[in-house]
Design an enzyme around this catalytic site. Structure first.
Site, PDB file in Angstrom:
ATOM      1  N   TYR A 161       2.902   9.939  -0.139  1.00 35.44           N
ATOM      2  CA  TYR A 161       3.972   9.351   0.693  1.00 35.44           C
ATOM      3  C   TYR A 161       5.354   9.635   0.113  1.00 35.44           C
ATOM      4  CZ  TYR A 161       0.121   6.543   2.687  1.00 35.44           C
ATOM      5  OH  TYR A 161      -1.050   6.127   3.260  1.00 35.44           O
TER       6      TYR A 161
ATOM      7  N   ASP B  22       0.850  -1.196   0.000  1.00 35.25           N
ATOM      8  CA  ASP B  22       0.000   0.000   0.000  1.00 35.25           C
ATOM      9  C   ASP B  22       0.888   1.250   0.000  1.00 35.25           C
ATOM     10  OD1 ASP B  22      -2.896   1.098   0.639  1.00 35.25           O
ATOM     11  OD2 ASP B  22      -1.509   2.209   1.921  1.00 35.25           O
TER      12      ASP B  22
ATOM     13  N   LYS C 212      -2.790   6.003  -4.232  1.00 42.62           N
ATOM     14  CA  LYS C 212      -3.931   6.886  -3.927  1.00 42.62           C
ATOM     15  C   LYS C 212      -3.752   8.267  -4.542  1.00 42.62           C
ATOM     16  CE  LYS C 212      -3.860   4.627   0.593  1.00 42.62           C
ATOM     17  NZ  LYS C 212      -2.437   4.527   0.992  1.00 42.62           N
TER      18      LYS C 212
HETATM   19  N1  LIG Z   1      -5.571   6.130   3.735  1.00 42.48           N
HETATM   20  C1  LIG Z   1      -5.067   6.864   4.696  1.00 42.48           C
HETATM   21  O1  LIG Z   1      -5.461   8.009   4.918  1.00 42.48           O
HETATM   22  C2  LIG Z   1      -4.005   6.275   5.551  1.00 42.48           C
HETATM   23  C3  LIG Z   1      -3.637   6.933   6.745  1.00 42.48           C
HETATM   24  C4  LIG Z   1      -2.661   6.336   7.538  1.00 42.48           C
HETATM   25  C5  LIG Z   1      -2.086   5.145   7.134  1.00 42.48           C
HETATM   26  N2  LIG Z   1      -2.439   4.537   5.959  1.00 42.48           N
HETATM   27  C6  LIG Z   1      -1.854   3.240   5.499  1.00 42.48           C
HETATM   28  O2  LIG Z   1      -1.879   2.329   6.593  1.00 42.48           O
HETATM   29  C7  LIG Z   1      -0.551   1.915   6.872  1.00 42.48           C
HETATM   30  C8  LIG Z   1      -0.367   1.564   8.344  1.00 42.48           C
HETATM   31  O3  LIG Z   1      -0.627   2.656   9.177  1.00 42.48           O
HETATM   32  P1  LIG Z   1       0.539   3.434   9.988  1.00 42.48           P
HETATM   33  O4  LIG Z   1       1.704   3.607   9.096  1.00 42.48           O
HETATM   34  O5  LIG Z   1      -0.089   4.617  10.603  1.00 42.48           O
HETATM   35  O6  LIG Z   1       0.969   2.529  11.158  1.00 42.48           O
HETATM   36  P2  LIG Z   1       0.720   1.140  11.921  1.00 42.48           P
HETATM   37  O7  LIG Z   1       0.862   0.000  10.976  1.00 42.48           O
HETATM   38  O8  LIG Z   1      -0.528   1.288  12.699  1.00 42.48           O
HETATM   39  O9  LIG Z   1       1.978   1.195  12.902  1.00 42.48           O
HETATM   40  C9  LIG Z   1       3.286   1.334  12.413  1.00 42.48           C
HETATM   41  C10 LIG Z   1       4.241   1.580  13.559  1.00 42.48           C
HETATM   42  O10 LIG Z   1       4.263   0.439  14.414  1.00 42.48           O
HETATM   43  C11 LIG Z   1       5.574  -0.113  14.419  1.00 42.48           C
HETATM   44  N3  LIG Z   1       5.418  -1.586  14.323  1.00 42.48           N
HETATM   45  C12 LIG Z   1       4.914  -2.278  13.286  1.00 42.48           C
HETATM   46  N4  LIG Z   1       4.872  -3.587  13.560  1.00 42.48           N
HETATM   47  C13 LIG Z   1       5.370  -3.728  14.804  1.00 42.48           C
HETATM   48  C14 LIG Z   1       5.602  -4.840  15.637  1.00 42.48           C
HETATM   49  N5  LIG Z   1       5.287  -6.069  15.245  1.00 42.48           N
HETATM   50  N6  LIG Z   1       6.153  -4.635  16.870  1.00 42.48           N
HETATM   51  C15 LIG Z   1       6.460  -3.376  17.275  1.00 42.48           C
HETATM   52  N7  LIG Z   1       6.278  -2.289  16.535  1.00 42.48           N
HETATM   53  C16 LIG Z   1       5.732  -2.446  15.295  1.00 42.48           C
HETATM   54  C17 LIG Z   1       6.295   0.448  13.208  1.00 42.48           C
HETATM   55  O11 LIG Z   1       7.674   0.470  13.451  1.00 42.48           O
HETATM   56  P3  LIG Z   1       8.826   0.622  12.328  1.00 42.48           P
HETATM   57  O12 LIG Z   1       8.210   1.270  11.118  1.00 42.48           O
HETATM   58  O13 LIG Z   1       9.855   1.460  13.000  1.00 42.48           O
HETATM   59  O14 LIG Z   1       9.340  -0.719  12.003  1.00 42.48           O
HETATM   60  C18 LIG Z   1       5.663   1.821  13.102  1.00 42.48           C
HETATM   61  O15 LIG Z   1       6.265   2.724  14.019  1.00 42.48           O
HETATM   62  C19 LIG Z   1       0.274   3.108   6.395  1.00 42.48           C
HETATM   63  O16 LIG Z   1       1.649   2.819   6.310  1.00 42.48           O
HETATM   64  C20 LIG Z   1      -0.395   3.421   5.096  1.00 42.48           C
HETATM   65  O17 LIG Z   1       0.008   2.512   4.095  1.00 42.48           O
HETATM   66  C21 LIG Z   1      -3.405   5.097   5.178  1.00 42.48           C
END
Ligand SMILES: NC(=O)c1ccc[n+]([C@@H]2O[C@H](COP(=O)([O-])OP(=O)(O)OC[C@H]3O[C@@H](n4cnc5c(N)ncnc54)[C@H](OP(=O)(O)O)[C@@H]3O)[C@@H](O)[C@H]2O)c1
Length: 276
Positions: free
Chosen positions: A51, A46, A76
């Site tokens: 980004y 994704d 997106k």
């Molecule tokens: N459509 C939208 O408006 C929108 C908005 C927000 C996000 N998104 C999508 O959703 C995805 C996920 O959301 P997000 O990036 O906010 O974050 P998330 O997946 O909720 O959390 C990511 C964070 O958690 C840490 N992490 C991941 N797996 C872990 C584990 N097993 N143990 C410990 N820590 C862990 C990562 O660390 P490290 O990275 O340091 O390894 C990072 O700091 C985004 O990357 C994006 O693709 C879309």
């Protein structure tokens, strides 16, 4: 490990776990994360124009040696690219940055901009031309979806929204079930806020799993696609390793009970419905 798929309303299969890439830095970090994920068995990535890492994502996909048809790629359209002509150009720009011939899923990132119906028309045409295998939206409430669908020829295949145990989106999920729209969970780990969550710890201990694995498993069992982001091999692998255990009804009820409609990001209920 066998990746589980859901099926969109146009019969396209979508792997239920995808790698998130928001805040995966261009110029190496995003490339390495995607390469690591593909080696670990992910087949769904994704990204988004905003980004700034589409080049890295595309390069890692092309370098992987995995047939293009085996990888599901989402990007997106950003808020400044709404409108029929701009949307078409934004799509071509994303395609070029990714270095791919087609995109699996193209989403409207947010219902901002005042011209989402025009944008949707352009996306319907891209779909009709076979440039994208599926089209959808992100951060749309039921009201935004109602508005879009009044003039749409194609019902969005996906709504990607913030989704985790503190924001379980039950009313939206019922609506999406009725319309055969698949929900994708963004920030499933609350951008890292929930990886040490004490409310989930007991269930993690019971299953000998990490807290992130329990939350991601809860997503899978609730029938949504989940998009955990990480740039670390250990976490990338851990987040995929959730297909060989099951949360029981008591675990699911405890996790469901954590909901408090808490948004860590933009609350789309505050985004006015377009007046085109
Ligand atoms: N459509 C939208 O408006 C929108 C908005 C927000 C996000 N998104 C999508 O959703 C995805 C996920 O959301 P997000 O990036 O906010 O974050 P998330 O997946 O909720 O959390 C990511 C964070 O958690 C840490 N992490 C991941 N797996 C872990 C584990 N097993 N143990 C410990 N820590 C862990 C990562 O660390 P490290 O990275 O340091 O390894 C990072 O700091 C985004 O990357 C994006 O693709 C879309």
């Amino acid at each position: 490990m066998i990746m589980k798929n859901l099926v969109l309303h146009n019969d396209v299969a979508i792997p239920q776990i995808g790698l998130g890439s928001w805040q995966a830095m261009p110029g190496g970090e995003a490339y390495d994360a995607v390469a690591t994920a593909l080696r670990a068995g992910y087949r769904h990535i994704d990204t988004a124009a905003i980004y700034g890492n589409e080049e890295d994502v595309g390069q890692a996909i092309r370098d992987s040696g995995i047939p293009r048809g085996d990888i599901f790629v989402t990007t997106k359209l950003w808020n400044t690219d709404h409108g029929y002509g701009r949307a078409k150009q934004a799509f071509l720009d994303s395609l070029q940055r990714l270095g791919l011939d087609y995109i699996d899923l193209y989403l409207i990132h947010f219902p901002f901009g005042g011209r989402i119906c025009e944008t949707w028309k352009a996306m319907e045409e891209l779909y009709g031309e076979g440039r994208v295998r599926a089209i959808g939206v992100s951060n749309f409430t039921t009201e935004h979806l109602d508005y879009l669908m009044r003039g749409a020829a194609i019902t969005p295949m996906v709504d990607q929204v913030e989704y985790h145990p503190y924001l379980s989106q039950d009313p939206l999920q019922r609506y999406c079930d009725e319309h055969r729209i698949v929900i994708e969970a963004w920030s499933p780990l609350g951008s890292g806020r929930f990886v040490e969550d004490t409310n989930v710890r007991a269930i993690a201990v019971k299953h000998h799993r990490s807290i992130p694995q329990i939350i991601l498993r809860w997503d899978i069992q609730r029938g949504v696609v989940t998009l955990p982001k990480s740039v670390h091999q250990q976490y990338i692998e851990e987040n995929l390793d959730i297909l060989d255990f099951r949360l029981d009804a008591t675990d699911m009820a405890s996790l469901n009970a954590l909901n408090r409609d808490w948004h860590t990001g933009t609350n789309p209920e505050l985004i006015p419905i377009d007046q085109e």
